[in-house]
Design a protein around this motif. Structure first.
Motif, PDB file in Angstrom:
ATOM      1  N   GLU A  34       0.825  -1.203   0.000  1.00 22.97           N
ATOM      2  CA  GLU A  34       0.000   0.000   0.000  1.00 22.97           C
ATOM      3  C   GLU A  34       0.866   1.261   0.000  1.00 22.97           C
ATOM      4  O   GLU A  34       0.545   2.249  -0.675  1.00 22.97           O
ATOM      5  CB  GLU A  34      -0.925   0.012   1.220  1.00 22.97           C
ATOM      6  CG  GLU A  34      -2.056  -0.990   1.159  1.00 22.97           C
ATOM      7  CD  GLU A  34      -1.614  -2.404   1.562  1.00 22.97           C
ATOM      8  OE1 GLU A  34      -0.424  -2.579   1.903  1.00 22.97           O
ATOM      9  OE2 GLU A  34      -2.470  -3.309   1.523  1.00 22.97           O
ATOM     10  N   ALA A  37       2.325   1.707  -3.447  1.00 23.28           N
ATOM     11  CA  ALA A  37       1.289   2.175  -4.360  1.00 23.28           C
ATOM     12  C   ALA A  37       1.013   3.663  -4.169  1.00 23.28           C
ATOM     13  O   ALA A  37       0.912   4.423  -5.138  1.00 23.28           O
ATOM     14  CB  ALA A  37       0.011   1.362  -4.143  1.00 23.28           C
ATOM     15  N   GLN A  38       0.913   4.080  -2.910  1.00 21.07           N
ATOM     16  CA  GLN A  38       0.640   5.487  -2.629  1.00 21.07           C
ATOM     17  C   GLN A  38       1.778   6.372  -3.117  1.00 21.07           C
ATOM     18  O   GLN A  38       1.544   7.425  -3.733  1.00 21.07           O
ATOM     19  CB  GLN A  38       0.431   5.686  -1.126  1.00 21.07           C
ATOM     20  CG  GLN A  38       0.076   7.121  -0.750  1.00 21.07           C
ATOM     21  CD  GLN A  38      -0.195   7.272   0.745  1.00 21.07           C
ATOM     22  OE1 GLN A  38      -0.045   6.337   1.508  1.00 21.07           O
ATOM     23  NE2 GLN A  38      -0.615   8.466   1.157  1.00 21.07           N
ATOM     24  N   ILE A  42      -0.311   5.014  -7.759  1.00 24.05           N
ATOM     25  CA  ILE A  42      -1.101   3.981  -8.439  1.00 24.05           C
ATOM     26  C   ILE A  42      -1.868   3.181  -7.387  1.00 24.05           C
ATOM     27  O   ILE A  42      -1.789   3.472  -6.195  1.00 24.05           O
ATOM     28  CB  ILE A  42      -0.197   3.020  -9.247  1.00 24.05           C
ATOM     29  CG1 ILE A  42       0.837   2.372  -8.313  1.00 24.05           C
ATOM     30  CG2 ILE A  42       0.483   3.747 -10.391  1.00 24.05           C
ATOM     31  CD1 ILE A  42       1.688   1.321  -8.978  1.00 24.05           C
ATOM     32  N   THR A  43      -2.581   2.184  -7.833  1.00 24.71           N
ATOM     33  CA  THR A  43      -3.331   1.335  -6.916  1.00 24.71           C
ATOM     34  C   THR A  43      -2.512   0.093  -6.548  1.00 24.71           C
ATOM     35  O   THR A  43      -1.583  -0.290  -7.269  1.00 24.71           O
ATOM     36  CB  THR A  43      -4.652   0.870  -7.541  1.00 24.71           C
ATOM     37  OG1 THR A  43      -4.365   0.032  -8.677  1.00 24.71           O
ATOM     38  CG2 THR A  43      -5.484   2.061  -7.996  1.00 24.71           C
ATOM     39  N   ARG A  44      -2.880  -0.531  -5.437  1.00 22.61           N
ATOM     40  CA  ARG A  44      -2.249  -1.794  -5.061  1.00 22.61           C
ATOM     41  C   ARG A  44      -2.470  -2.849  -6.150  1.00 22.61           C
ATOM     42  O   ARG A  44      -1.600  -3.665  -6.434  1.00 22.61           O
ATOM     43  CB  ARG A  44      -2.820  -2.288  -3.731  1.00 22.61           C
ATOM     44  CG  ARG A  44      -2.277  -3.647  -3.286  1.00 22.61           C
ATOM     45  CD  ARG A  44      -3.029  -4.184  -2.079  1.00 22.61           C
ATOM     46  NE  ARG A  44      -2.619  -5.557  -1.783  1.00 22.61           N
ATOM     47  CZ  ARG A  44      -1.951  -5.924  -0.717  1.00 22.61           C
ATOM     48  NH1 ARG A  44      -1.590  -5.031   0.184  1.00 22.61           N
ATOM     49  NH2 ARG A  44      -1.649  -7.190  -0.527  1.00 22.61           N
ATOM     50  N   GLY A  45      -3.653  -2.792  -6.773  1.00 19.38           N
ATOM     51  CA  GLY A  45      -3.958  -3.736  -7.840  1.00 19.38           C
ATOM     52  C   GLY A  45      -2.996  -3.635  -9.010  1.00 19.38           C
ATOM     53  O   GLY A  45      -2.681  -4.648  -9.654  1.00 19.38           O
TER      54      GLY A  45
END
Length: 209
Positions: A34, A37-38, A42-45
């Motif tokens: 996480e 990603a932050q 972007i997203t964790r996905g």
């Protein structure tokens, strides 16, 4: 379609760069997907799409260490002005010196080594095979240019070179302090490189007579 692939590659490289920065600053265990990603925006996905999980991300960071040698092998195919053996040794020394100059990077590389050997040793072996294949390509170019002694095949030279580099680097990462990883290993590689040249063996034959 080409633009989409390019953007995907750019995203992948951005994730790796951000992850490496965070791992160096906070340690691998202290950084969650996480947070990466932050920081990457972007997203964790998106991270999971590129790397599946944190382990996949770590393996990808380890694999990047082979990139300079692979890129050199590609350059040699199209640019005859690039010094094959000299560039191989120089690229290797740059990577090693980069690790030595930053204690956090040394700690991170040691973590990657233990993680690969203990967690997924087959992936570590696959990395070593890819590295050796890239080094062999460099020696193939050297042989084609007449820069490699007839006593050495590209395969044997690549095997010996990788054995020297990986063996000494692993010893140092595990705490060996009886040699300087940049200065001493650089000297070893340069002497080894000189021993591969046709002129070295010609001189040795003259001395033997």
């Amino acid at each position: 379609m080409k633009r989409t692939r390019r953007e995907a590659e750019e995203t992948r490289e951005n994730i790796l760069a951000v992850a490496e920065k965070l791992f160096l600053a906070h340690g691998v265990e202290g950084v969650a997907l996480e947070a990466i990603a932050q920081a990457a925006g972007i997203t964790r996905g998106a991270i999971q799409w590129h790397f599946q999980n944190k382990s996949g991300l770590l393996h990808a960071l380890r694999d990047r260490m082979e990139s300079p040698i692979g890129q050199l092998a590609e350059r040699l195919q199209v640019d005859e002005t690039v010094d094959s053996l000299g560039s191989l040794i120089s690229e290797t020394i740059v990577v090693i010196s980069h690790i030595q100059l930053d204690p956090r990077r040394k700690q991170f590389c040691a973590y990657l080594l233990n993680f690969s050997l203990l967690g997924e040793p087959e992936r570590q072996r696959a990395f070593e095979r890819r590295l050796r294949a890239s080094v062999v390509k460099v020696f193939e170019v050297a042989a084609q240019r007449g820069e490699l002694s007839e006593y050495w095949t590209p395969e044997l030279a690549g095997l010996a070179y990788c054995g020297l580099v990986l063996g000494l680097l692993e010893q140092w990462l595990r705490g060996e302090d009886q040699f300087d990883i940049a200065h001493d290993v650089s000297a070893v590689l340069r002497r080894f490189g000189a021993s591969l040249s046709p002129t070295h063996h010609a001189q040795a034959r003259r001395v033997a007579r």
